[in-house]
Design a protein around this motif. Structure first.
Motif, PDB file in Angstrom:
ATOM      1  N   MET A   1      53.319 115.862  -4.133  1.00  0.00           N
ATOM      2  CA  MET A   1      53.000 115.258  -5.421  1.00  0.00           C
ATOM      3  C   MET A   1      52.145 114.016  -5.229  1.00  0.00           C
ATOM      4  SD  MET A   1      55.532 113.361  -8.070  1.00  0.00           S
ATOM      5  CE  MET A   1      55.912 112.094  -6.913  1.00  0.00           C
TER       6      MET A   1
ATOM      7  N   LYS B   1      49.291 106.858  -5.917  1.00  0.00           N
ATOM      8  CA  LYS B   1      50.049 105.821  -6.617  1.00  0.00           C
ATOM      9  C   LYS B   1      49.160 104.893  -7.431  1.00  0.00           C
ATOM     10  CE  LYS B   1      54.167 105.432  -3.791  1.00  0.00           C
ATOM     11  NZ  LYS B   1      54.849 104.682  -2.760  1.00  0.00           N
TER      12      LYS B   1
ATOM     13  N   ARG C   1      44.251 109.245 -20.331  1.00  0.00           N
ATOM     14  CA  ARG C   1      45.234 109.651 -21.326  1.00  0.00           C
ATOM     15  C   ARG C   1      44.921 108.964 -22.642  1.00  0.00           C
ATOM     16  NH1 ARG C   1      49.813 111.499 -18.529  1.00  0.00           N
ATOM     17  NH2 ARG C   1      48.907 112.838 -16.936  1.00  0.00           N
TER      18      ARG C   1
ATOM     19  N   GLU D   1      54.453 109.287 -17.704  1.00  0.00           N
ATOM     20  CA  GLU D   1      55.549 110.075 -17.127  1.00  0.00           C
ATOM     21  C   GLU D   1      56.065 109.533 -15.809  1.00  0.00           C
ATOM     22  OE1 GLU D   1      52.520 111.181 -17.790  1.00  0.00           O
ATOM     23  OE2 GLU D   1      51.702 112.370 -16.141  1.00  0.00           O
TER      24      GLU D   1
ATOM     25  N   MET E   1      48.465 113.004  -6.628  1.00  0.00           N
ATOM     26  CA  MET E   1      48.513 112.029  -7.711  1.00  0.00           C
ATOM     27  C   MET E   1      48.775 110.668  -7.062  1.00  0.00           C
ATOM     28  SD  MET E   1      50.663 112.372 -11.241  1.00  0.00           S
ATOM     29  CE  MET E   1      52.319 111.990 -10.716  1.00  0.00           C
TER      30      MET E   1
ATOM     31  N   PRO F   1      57.646 116.133  -9.212  1.00  0.00           N
ATOM     32  CA  PRO F   1      58.190 115.919  -7.877  1.00  0.00           C
ATOM     33  C   PRO F   1      58.375 117.189  -7.041  1.00  0.00           C
ATOM     34  CG  PRO F   1      59.412 114.623  -9.466  1.00  0.00           C
ATOM     35  CD  PRO F   1      58.495 115.500 -10.243  1.00  0.00           C
TER      36      PRO F   1
ATOM     37  N   PHE G   1      43.296 112.192 -15.324  1.00  0.00           N
ATOM     38  CA  PHE G   1      44.272 111.161 -15.642  1.00  0.00           C
ATOM     39  C   PHE G   1      43.936 110.263 -16.823  1.00  0.00           C
ATOM     40  CE2 PHE G   1      46.722 112.724 -12.446  1.00  0.00           C
ATOM     41  CZ  PHE G   1      46.283 112.512 -11.153  1.00  0.00           C
TER      42      PHE G   1
ATOM     43  N   GLN H   1      57.555 108.649   7.688  1.00  0.00           N
ATOM     44  CA  GLN H   1      56.812 108.071   6.562  1.00  0.00           C
ATOM     45  C   GLN H   1      57.522 108.322   5.252  1.00  0.00           C
ATOM     46  OE1 GLN H   1      52.800 109.463   6.420  1.00  0.00           O
ATOM     47  NE2 GLN H   1      52.337 108.530   8.379  1.00  0.00           N
TER      48      GLN H   1
ATOM     49  N   TRP I   1      49.379 105.534 -11.070  1.00  0.00           N
ATOM     50  CA  TRP I   1      50.683 105.653 -11.729  1.00  0.00           C
ATOM     51  C   TRP I   1      50.878 104.689 -12.878  1.00  0.00           C
ATOM     52  CZ3 TRP I   1      55.144 106.757  -7.753  1.00  0.00           C
ATOM     53  CH2 TRP I   1      54.848 107.951  -7.101  1.00  0.00           C
TER      54      TRP I   1
ATOM     55  N   TYR J   1      59.974 120.754 -14.308  1.00  0.00           N
ATOM     56  CA  TYR J   1      59.946 120.869 -12.865  1.00  0.00           C
ATOM     57  C   TYR J   1      61.267 121.414 -12.334  1.00  0.00           C
ATOM     58  CZ  TYR J   1      62.677 117.289 -10.369  1.00  0.00           C
ATOM     59  OH  TYR J   1      63.668 116.578  -9.768  1.00  0.00           O
TER      60      TYR J   1
ATOM     61  N   SER K   1      48.734 116.336 -14.199  1.00  0.00           N
ATOM     62  CA  SER K   1      49.843 115.554 -13.665  1.00  0.00           C
ATOM     63  C   SER K   1      50.521 116.378 -12.582  1.00  0.00           C
ATOM     64  CB  SER K   1      50.828 115.206 -14.777  1.00  0.00           C
ATOM     65  OG  SER K   1      51.759 114.254 -14.314  1.00  0.00           O
ATOM     66  N   TYR K   2      51.415 115.723 -11.833  1.00  0.00           N
ATOM     67  CA  TYR K   2      52.147 116.420 -10.793  1.00  0.00           C
ATOM     68  C   TYR K   2      53.610 116.044 -10.899  1.00  0.00           C
ATOM     69  CZ  TYR K   2      47.615 117.438  -8.829  1.00  0.00           C
ATOM     70  OH  TYR K   2      46.338 117.891  -8.664  1.00  0.00           O
TER      71      TYR K   2
ATOM     72  N   GLN L   1      60.638 104.061   0.388  1.00  0.00           N
ATOM     73  CA  GLN L   1      61.106 104.209  -0.982  1.00  0.00           C
ATOM     74  C   GLN L   1      59.924 104.398  -1.909  1.00  0.00           C
ATOM     75  OE1 GLN L   1      63.933 104.502  -2.669  1.00  0.00           O
ATOM     76  NE2 GLN L   1      64.905 104.718  -0.670  1.00  0.00           N
ATOM     77  N   LEU L   2      60.142 105.135  -2.953  1.00  0.00           N
ATOM     78  CA  LEU L   2      59.137 105.293  -3.980  1.00  0.00           C
ATOM     79  C   LEU L   2      59.076 104.010  -4.779  1.00  0.00           C
ATOM     80  CD1 LEU L   2      59.523 108.646  -5.867  1.00  0.00           C
ATOM     81  CD2 LEU L   2      57.509 107.809  -4.741  1.00  0.00           C
ATOM     82  N   SER L   3      57.954 103.332  -4.734  1.00  0.00           N
ATOM     83  CA  SER L   3      57.856 102.177  -5.604  1.00  0.00           C
ATOM     84  C   SER L   3      56.671 102.398  -6.531  1.00  0.00           C
ATOM     85  CB  SER L   3      57.669 100.909  -4.782  1.00  0.00           C
ATOM     86  OG  SER L   3      56.498 101.019  -4.028  1.00  0.00           O
ATOM     87  N   LEU L   4      56.851 102.013  -7.789  1.00  0.00           N
ATOM     88  CA  LEU L   4      55.834 102.378  -8.750  1.00  0.00           C
ATOM     89  C   LEU L   4      54.633 101.448  -8.746  1.00  0.00           C
ATOM     90  CD1 LEU L   4      58.003 103.519 -11.740  1.00  0.00           C
ATOM     91  CD2 LEU L   4      56.695 104.902 -10.176  1.00  0.00           C
ATOM     92  N   PHE L   5      54.749 100.282  -8.167  1.00  0.00           N
ATOM     93  CA  PHE L   5      53.618  99.344  -8.214  1.00  0.00           C
ATOM     94  C   PHE L   5      53.248  98.861  -6.838  1.00  0.00           C
ATOM     95  CE2 PHE L   5      53.015  99.012 -12.667  1.00  0.00           C
ATOM     96  CZ  PHE L   5      54.243  99.346 -13.188  1.00  0.00           C
TER      97      PHE L   5
ATOM     98  N   LEU M   1      62.070 120.151  -4.338  1.00  0.00           N
ATOM     99  CA  LEU M   1      61.542 118.793  -4.266  1.00  0.00           C
ATOM    100  C   LEU M   1      60.503 118.635  -3.169  1.00  0.00           C
ATOM    101  CD1 LEU M   1      62.071 116.168  -5.683  1.00  0.00           C
ATOM    102  CD2 LEU M   1      63.674 115.568  -3.912  1.00  0.00           C
TER     103      LEU M   1
END
Lengths: 324, 432
Positions: A249, A255, A132, A263, A253, B51, A130, B424, A258, A239, B48-49, B428-432, A244
């Protein structure tokens, strides 16, 4: 009760060697790192005092099995300073109980050390994946480094032309203290580039022939690189929305990485669109097979004709060239 | 720049149906002595991965998605109306190096639609690899898809620059191939695979010999596709059953030293032919086939043992349980296995015990006898192994439990945990 402040594996080794020789049990030692203070009044924390406790004439070499060093070297990169206590207890057991204790998977210290080493290995693998790099112009360097560091980076001895492509800078936040251990990997992979990896613990710089370490620093302002757009385009298109699997994922990877990967901005959008895209493909009218094969044979025959006329032209040209 | 981005979008989209993404298994090398860029060998790295749970390890693109062939299952077939694009050799080289230098990828995976002739296309593909290796000193990973109809000479060149070569076998049976991909033929595909196998193994032997003998500085014999060859089969595009597919895989592994066979569940494609099934990809079936593949390669299972567990009516593997468990249920007489006495192969047959655990069991055994509690530390639930294992302080209860009952119990337990996993997933997907 003895108290030691160690920050690095070789420091720990020196202390541990002396403590073992002096026969001090693990319960009598407390290990800390950095600026921690002991809860106990330190009775003696100078190496000379311990040295005095070593029995006279005890010059026998203190040897440990190679496996222990491999395990300890990795465990020493773990962030929490409890590692030193675990390692000392293990060293004590090796000396006083069984030399092969590392292989006894029921021993609690062995389990603790192995778990820590496993965590460090995983972190190293993720760092290789990771980190970059961002390609920055050399003029941006003074804002990130002091004069001496900039000098070091731009002093390339290998390939002069590489300096035209600027410097590659990465920001990363590893979970454990692995920068030093992992630097040779990056040096051998990106030998012909000037690069640096900045982390809160430690920074490493490479000028195409030498590695240098510098103190950790804060995250720099956004490192911009126009190639991000190409990368995000690739990520979006490679992808398959019909497959899905968010959980898979996320398990690989996590969080926590992130925020430093360009990306991941696209993720919410891609996942929402996925089912719509798949449904469209499923609901579209399939094209009948014979219409397709007619279309393709028409294409093929026109291609063959073009090829034939090209060959004819080439023959004409070469024969006219021969005539002149 | 934007024209290049558009091309990348089209040609990455066209390449997504190739499942292969490995960047491992090749020779260890780096740029420390050359001063260039790139290192490889050892475990592959997934940078990377996406979805769909797949990793991005290589830059996977088509050189062009124009194609003169008409394979019904392919999104790039001649009659499809997808937008088309073509990279120049230099464009691919630059893209690969730009991404590699930023540590986005381990290397390149290059395929192509067939334009003009097979030889012409193959020449272009090889030109990319040659440019990377020779002009830019690139030592990362390169995987080239080879066209079976291309000349031997081009194939030989490809192997010099690539770490892995692959030819897609596409479909498990000859008749499906005839029906859905009329320009391809099993004979050409398999004879090219055979030729690759010969060259790869001969070159390895020559290099080994050279290393043993020569102490002087002789020029080393160059590598030829050191990570071997692999292939891909599409699942669910035709009516081949799992038994046919597994037998075909076994044939490929045995006859061609194949490193990997990839199984790709047929995904609905835009503008599809009506000869193809229009349903969501059979992902569980693909998963079971991969599990069966692993049993053949790492668990010393014979292909007959696995196909025997497949349903007698339709030759399909059980979707509800993994093939190893299915085998164990059909062969209760083999159990319980005494973990303190059995050999490696026998331990591998215990349901729930994987290769790593089997190795740990053997290591642990040298110091202490295994007790049933130790399995908890190996992360194997007691309920799964209780009828299959005998340890120092445990033997299964004599009262018979039928295989059907065992299967029901196992399914009931798995469903219980599947519910919590689904719950689980609601987060929701949250980025932070």
């Amino acid at each position: 009760m003895y108290y030691f402040n160690v920050n690095h594996f070789h420091e720990w080794r020196c202390c541990a060697r002396l403590l073992l020789r002096a026969g001090i049990t693990p319960n009598e030692v407390e290990w800390g790192a950095g600026n921690q203070h002991s809860l106990f009044e330190p009775m003696a924390n100078s190496l000379d005092e311990i040295d005095g406790l070593v029995p006279e004439g005890d010059q026998a070499a203190l040897t440990m099995p190679k496996d222990f060093f491999e395990l300890a070297d990795t465990t020493a990169c773990y962030r929490d300073s409890k590692k030193w206590q675990v390692l000392y207890r293990l060293a004590w057991k090796i000396q006083n109980q069984s030399r092969y204790i590392i292989h006894d998977l029921t021993d609690s210290d062995v389990i603790a050390a192995r778990d820590m080493a496993k965590s460090v290995h995983r972190d190293m693998h993720k760092m290789k994946a990771f980190v970059r790099f961002n390609n920055l112009d050399l003029s941006c360097l003074p804002s990130l480094f002091n004069a001496e560091e900039v000098n070091f980076l731009t002093r390339n001895t290998f390939d002069k032309s590489a300096s035209d492509e600027g410097c590659f800078v990465a920001w990363f936040e590893p979970t454990h203290l692995i920068v030093e251990k992992l630097s040779p990997f990056f040096a051998k992979r990106f030998t012909g580039m000037q690069w640096c990896i900045l982390t809160p613990d430690q920074c490493v710089l490479w000028n195409q022939s030498e590695l240098r370490f510098a103190p950790g620093r804060e995250k720099p302002a956004a490192l911009d690189d126009p190639t991000h757009e190409m990368w995000k385009t690739y990520y979006k298109n490679i992808y398959n929305p019909a497959r899905l699997k968010e959980q898979a994922m996320q398990s690989e990877m996590p969080k926590k990485y992130w925020k430093n990967l360009p990306e991941t901005e696209l993720l919410t959008e891609l996942i929402e669109q996925a089912s719509a895209r798949t449904q469209t493909m499923l609901h579209n009218q399939p094209t009948p097979a014979d219409r397709l094969s007619k279309k393709s044979s028409a294409l093929r025959s026109s291609q063959l004709e073009i090829q034939k006329s090209l060959q004819r032209k080439r023959r004409e040209i070469s024969s006219s060239q021969r005539k002149t | 720049m934007s024209a290049l981005i558009q091309k990348l979008a089209i040609l990455a989209d066209a390449a997504k149906y190739d499942a292969s993404c490995a960047s491992s298994g090749t020779t260890f090398r780096d740029s420390a002595k050359t001063g260039g860029i790139g290192s490889s060998g050892g475990m592959g790295i997934c940078h990377s991965y996406t979805p769909d749970g797949r990793c991005i390890s290589l830059l996977k693109v088509l050189l062009t998605n124009f194609c003169i062939y008409e394979c019904s299952y392919c999104v790039n077939r001649a009659s499809s109306n997808v937008p088309r694009a073509r990279f120049s050799v230099d464009e691919v080289v630059k893209l690969c190096l730009d991404f590699y230098k930023r540590n986005y990828i381990e290397g390149l995976f290059l395929s192509s639609g067939i334009i003009q002739t097979a030889d012409y296309t193959m020449e272009q593909v090889v030109a990319v690899a040659r440019k990377l290796r020779i002009e830019h000193g690139f030592r990362g990973y390169i995987h080239l898809k080879t066209i079976p109809e291309a000349s031997k000479d081009l194939l030989a060149q490809a192997g010099l620059y690539a770490d892995r070569l692959s030819i897609n076998v596409e479909l498990p049976s000859e008749e499906s191939l005839q029906k859905l991909a009329p320009e391809k033929s099993t004979v050409t595909i398999e004879s090219t695979m055979g030729r690759l196998k010969e060259t790869i193994s001969e070159r390895k032997a020559e290099r080994k010999e050279q290393r043993k003998q020569s102490k002087r500085r002789t020029k080393p014999i160059p590598d030829f596709s050191p990570a071997g060859q692999s292939t891909q089969m599409i699942i669910g595009a035709d009516n081949s059953n799992d038994a046919t597919i597994l037998n075909k895989s076994h044939h490929l592994y045995k006859s061609f030293d194949m490193r990997r066979v990839y199984y790709s569940a047929f995904s609905p494609i835009p503008d599809a032919s009506s000869q193809l099934p229009l349903k969501p990809p059979p992902l569980i079936r693909e998963h079971r086939l991969y599990q069966a593949d692993w049993l053949m390669r790492f668990y010393h299972f014979k292909v007959d043992e696995i196909t025997q567990t497949a349903s007698a009516e339709n030759g399909m593997l059980d979707l509800d349980i993994d093939p190893k468990f299915a085998w164990a249920l059909q062969h209760r007489e083999y159990f319980p296995v005494d973990v303190n006495r059995a050999d490696y192969e026998q331990i591998l047959r215990i349901p729930g015990v994987g290769v790593r655990t089997a190795q740990r069991i053997l290591r642990h055994r040298r110091f202490k006898k295994l007790r049933i509690e130790d399995f908890e530390r190996f992360r194997i639930p007691f309920k799964k192994i209780q009828y299959f294992v005998q340890a120092a302080n445990y033997s299964p209860a004599i009262g018979d439990v039928s295989s059907t009952a065992l299967k029901q119990r196992w399914l009931a337990q798995s469903q219980g945990s599947a519910f919590s996993a689904a719950a689980q997933k609601k987060n929701q997907l949250s980025l932070f």
